[in-house]
Write an enzyme that holds these catalytic residues in place. Structure first.
Site, mmCIF file in Angstrom:
data_model
loop_
_atom_site.group_PDB
_atom_site.id
_atom_site.type_symbol
_atom_site.label_atom_id
_atom_site.label_comp_id
_atom_site.label_asym_id
_atom_site.label_seq_id
_atom_site.Cartn_x
_atom_site.Cartn_y
_atom_site.Cartn_z
ATOM 1 N N ASN A 82 -27.674 11.378 -20.292
ATOM 2 C CA ASN A 82 -27.803 11.415 -18.848
ATOM 3 C C ASN A 82 -28.044 12.849 -18.379
ATOM 4 O O ASN A 82 -28.162 13.765 -19.182
ATOM 5 C CB ASN A 82 -26.554 10.795 -18.204
ATOM 6 C CG ASN A 82 -26.861 10.080 -16.906
ATOM 7 O OD1 ASN A 82 -27.628 10.583 -16.087
ATOM 8 N ND2 ASN A 82 -26.271 8.917 -16.712
ATOM 9 N N ASP A 90 -26.999 26.660 -31.781
ATOM 10 C CA ASP A 90 -27.315 27.788 -32.662
ATOM 11 C C ASP A 90 -27.373 27.321 -34.115
ATOM 12 O O ASP A 90 -28.052 27.932 -34.941
ATOM 13 C CB ASP A 90 -26.293 28.905 -32.494
ATOM 14 C CG ASP A 90 -26.430 29.615 -31.149
ATOM 15 O OD1 ASP A 90 -26.889 28.980 -30.181
ATOM 16 O OD2 ASP A 90 -26.083 30.804 -31.070
ATOM 17 N N HIS A 112 -16.950 32.381 -29.476
ATOM 18 C CA HIS A 112 -16.858 33.845 -29.540
ATOM 19 C C HIS A 112 -15.457 34.254 -29.976
ATOM 20 O O HIS A 112 -14.492 33.512 -29.747
ATOM 21 C CB HIS A 112 -17.192 34.447 -28.175
ATOM 22 C CG HIS A 112 -18.567 34.084 -27.704
ATOM 23 N ND1 HIS A 112 -19.682 34.758 -28.119
ATOM 24 C CD2 HIS A 112 -19.009 33.087 -26.898
ATOM 25 C CE1 HIS A 112 -20.761 34.211 -27.570
ATOM 26 N NE2 HIS A 112 -20.365 33.183 -26.824
ATOM 27 N N SER A 139 -18.505 11.529 -18.964
ATOM 28 C CA SER A 139 -18.926 12.635 -18.090
ATOM 29 C C SER A 139 -18.041 13.860 -18.214
ATOM 30 O O SER A 139 -16.820 13.759 -18.343
ATOM 31 C CB SER A 139 -18.891 12.182 -16.626
ATOM 32 O OG SER A 139 -19.789 11.134 -16.408
ATOM 33 N N ARG A 177 -7.397 13.821 -27.783
ATOM 34 C CA ARG A 177 -6.607 13.165 -28.831
ATOM 35 C C ARG A 177 -6.866 11.662 -28.778
ATOM 36 O O ARG A 177 -7.059 11.090 -27.700
ATOM 37 C CB ARG A 177 -5.110 13.385 -28.584
ATOM 38 C CG ARG A 177 -4.690 14.820 -28.543
ATOM 39 C CD ARG A 177 -4.095 15.221 -29.877
ATOM 40 N NE ARG A 177 -3.379 16.472 -29.769
ATOM 41 C CZ ARG A 177 -3.887 17.640 -30.123
ATOM 42 N NH1 ARG A 177 -5.103 17.731 -30.565
ATOM 43 N NH2 ARG A 177 -3.158 18.732 -30.034
ATOM 44 N N ARG A 180 -6.012 5.244 -28.423
ATOM 45 C CA ARG A 180 -5.799 3.918 -28.997
ATOM 46 C C ARG A 180 -7.014 3.541 -29.836
ATOM 47 O O ARG A 180 -8.092 4.100 -29.700
ATOM 48 C CB ARG A 180 -5.568 2.875 -27.923
ATOM 49 C CG ARG A 180 -6.782 2.605 -27.053
ATOM 50 C CD ARG A 180 -6.533 1.443 -26.112
ATOM 51 N NE ARG A 180 -7.666 1.111 -25.290
ATOM 52 C CZ ARG A 180 -8.631 0.267 -25.625
ATOM 53 N NH1 ARG A 180 -8.645 -0.317 -26.801
ATOM 54 N NH2 ARG A 180 -9.605 0.002 -24.776
#
Length: 192
Positions: A82, A90, A112, A139, A177, A180
């Site tokens: 989207n 990179d 970095h 999103s 994390r 379920r």
């Protein structure tokens, strides 16, 4: 050790080190892609084939598409991205088939150093990202360097994925994390 070897090994490298790799950037083609009309499907597909490292069948990526290089991104069949998908590629980003990415998602292979004295000349490190088949990324999610997201998993909106996600789970949060497992019970949800 040359820049490509340093990059491939996940070692720190600078903007000066990476300068010889500039020919891999697809900035002009990305600009051209972002200026095409959504209905120009054949033209957009042709441009994706020139921008990305490899493209499967039936790709759809809404504009704008952003990429550091573009040439290090590989997508499978039936990919949907989207608006405002950003690839900081990179090094390689490998995305399987049947993957959906919601608006404003960033996949970044590059980070970095924490200590400011090491951030001279845009010093950085990179590690590949793998998104396996049939993943859905919600999103405003961010996927960080070196992460693999397993087959069929869902990444919740706004998540920051800093570790691998196993297959067939719903994973959410900052840091992301597993919440379920995805089960056959999910086949009955949101049916028409």
């Amino acid at each position: 050790m040359d820049a490509e070897e340093r990059i491939a090994r996940g070692l720190l490298y600078t903007e000066t080190d990476a300068a010889p790799l500039q020919h891999r950037r697809r900035a002009d083609l990305l600009h051209e892609y972002n200026m095409t009309a959504p209905g120009e499907v054949a033209r957009r597909t042709e441009l994706l084939g020139r921008i990305l490292g490899s493209v499967g069948k039936r790709p759809v990526i809404a504009s704008p598409l952003q990429a550091a290089y573009g040439s290090n991104v590989h997508i499978g069949d039936d990919f949907y991205g989207n608006t405002n998908v950003t690839f900081v590629d990179d090094v390689e980003i490998r995305i399987g088939s049947g993957v959906m990415i919601a608006p404003n998602v960033t996949l970044t292979t590059t980070g970095h150093p924490v200590h400011p004295d090491l951030r001279y000349d845009f010093n950085r490190f990179s590690a590949p990202i793998v998104v396996e088949d049939k993943v859905w990324i919600g999103s405003n999610a961010v996927v960080l360097p070196g992460v693999t997201i397993g087959y069929g998993s869902v990444i919740g909106a706004g998540s920051v994925v800093s570790r691998d996600v196993p297959p067939m789970v719903v994973a959410v949060g900052v840091p992301c994390r597993p919440l379920r497992a995805i089960t056959d019970a999910d086949l009955r949800e949101r049916q028409a």
